[in-house]
Write a protein that holds these residues in place. Structure first.
Motif, PDB file in Angstrom:
ATOM      1  N   ASN A   1      48.393  33.230  70.436  1.00 48.10           N
ATOM      2  CA  ASN A   1      47.501  34.062  71.246  1.00 48.10           C
ATOM      3  C   ASN A   1      48.182  34.501  72.540  1.00 48.10           C
ATOM      4  OD1 ASN A   1      44.916  35.272  71.949  1.00 48.10           O
ATOM      5  ND2 ASN A   1      44.753  33.613  73.433  1.00 48.10           N
TER       6      ASN A   1
ATOM      7  N   LEU B   1      50.862  37.156  71.730  1.00 45.43           N
ATOM      8  CA  LEU B   1      50.302  38.450  71.350  1.00 45.43           C
ATOM      9  C   LEU B   1      49.610  39.132  72.533  1.00 45.43           C
ATOM     10  CD1 LEU B   1      49.006  37.721  67.757  1.00 45.43           C
ATOM     11  CD2 LEU B   1      51.170  38.763  68.463  1.00 45.43           C
ATOM     12  N   THR B   2      49.016  38.342  73.414  1.00 44.16           N
ATOM     13  CA  THR B   2      48.422  38.904  74.629  1.00 44.16           C
ATOM     14  C   THR B   2      49.501  39.540  75.494  1.00 44.16           C
ATOM     15  OG1 THR B   2      46.600  37.319  74.581  1.00 44.16           O
ATOM     16  CG2 THR B   2      47.077  38.352  76.703  1.00 44.16           C
ATOM     17  N   GLU B   3      50.613  38.843  75.651  1.00 38.13           N
ATOM     18  CA  GLU B   3      51.735  39.377  76.425  1.00 38.13           C
ATOM     19  C   GLU B   3      52.318  40.614  75.743  1.00 38.13           C
ATOM     20  OE1 GLU B   3      54.659  39.677  79.491  1.00 38.13           O
ATOM     21  OE2 GLU B   3      52.628  38.904  79.345  1.00 38.13           O
TER      22      GLU B   3
ATOM     23  N   SER C   1      50.752  42.705  73.867  1.00 34.14           N
ATOM     24  CA  SER C   1      49.785  43.778  74.083  1.00 34.14           C
ATOM     25  C   SER C   1      49.919  44.362  75.486  1.00 34.14           C
ATOM     26  CB  SER C   1      48.370  43.249  73.855  1.00 34.14           C
ATOM     27  OG  SER C   1      47.421  44.255  74.076  1.00 34.14           O
ATOM     28  N   ARG C   2      50.110  43.509  76.471  1.00 38.65           N
ATOM     29  CA  ARG C   2      50.302  43.972  77.848  1.00 38.65           C
ATOM     30  C   ARG C   2      51.542  44.864  77.943  1.00 38.65           C
ATOM     31  NH1 ARG C   2      53.395  43.419  81.854  1.00 38.65           N
ATOM     32  NH2 ARG C   2      54.678  41.822  80.906  1.00 38.65           N
TER      33      ARG C   2
ATOM     34  N   ALA D   1      52.941  46.529  75.466  1.00 37.11           N
ATOM     35  CA  ALA D   1      52.682  47.758  74.714  1.00 37.11           C
ATOM     36  C   ALA D   1      51.877  48.747  75.554  1.00 37.11           C
ATOM     37  CB  ALA D   1      51.967  47.441  73.408  1.00 37.11           C
ATOM     38  N   ARG D   2      50.916  48.253  76.316  1.00 37.22           N
ATOM     39  CA  ARG D   2      50.140  49.140  77.198  1.00 37.22           C
ATOM     40  C   ARG D   2      51.044  49.750  78.259  1.00 37.22           C
ATOM     41  NH1 ARG D   2      46.445  45.042  76.594  1.00 37.22           N
ATOM     42  NH2 ARG D   2      46.917  44.159  78.639  1.00 37.22           N
TER      43      ARG D   2
ATOM     44  N   SER E   1      59.304  48.499  75.583  1.00 39.38           N
ATOM     45  CA  SER E   1      58.762  47.963  74.331  1.00 39.38           C
ATOM     46  C   SER E   1      59.713  46.988  73.639  1.00 39.38           C
ATOM     47  CB  SER E   1      58.392  49.093  73.369  1.00 39.38           C
ATOM     48  OG  SER E   1      59.546  49.701  72.829  1.00 39.38           O
TER      49      SER E   1
ATOM     50  N   ILE F   1      58.886  43.330  73.388  1.00 42.85           N
ATOM     51  CA  ILE F   1      57.870  42.873  72.437  1.00 42.85           C
ATOM     52  C   ILE F   1      58.506  42.136  71.259  1.00 42.85           C
ATOM     53  CG2 ILE F   1      56.121  43.662  70.783  1.00 42.85           C
ATOM     54  CD1 ILE F   1      55.534  45.970  72.702  1.00 42.85           C
TER      55      ILE F   1
END
Length: 74
Positions: free
Chosen positions: A19, A22-24, A26-27, A29-30, A48, A51
């Motif tokens: 978790n 994946l949270t990192e 996602s950050r 990717a934003r 990117s 990631i």
């Protein structure tokens, strides 16, 4: 025979780390999407790239979770 309680605890720790990873991701990717929106595609790709390791680690952790789950059922 494996200690089921210990395996379940380890699975929980791995899931928590998945978790976090994946949270990192996602950050990041934003942030990359914001770069694209600002017209800086090259910078977006560079951002990117961070990631990749997070996703790799999350995938390996998931593999470990699946293995521990199989072991706990034996």
């Amino acid at each position: 025979m494996a200690n089921t309680a210990s395996l379940h605890e380890a699975i929980g720790v791995c899931i928590a780390q998945i978790n976090t990873n994946l949270t990192e991701a996602s950050r990041i990717a934003r942030a990359a999407a914001a770069c694209v929106a600002a017209g800086s595609v090259t910078e977006a790709v560079e951002v990117s790239m961070e990631i990749e390791q997070l996703l790799y680690d999350a995938n390996r952790l998931h593999d470990a979770v699946c293995l521990m789950n199989r072991i706990s059922k034996d």
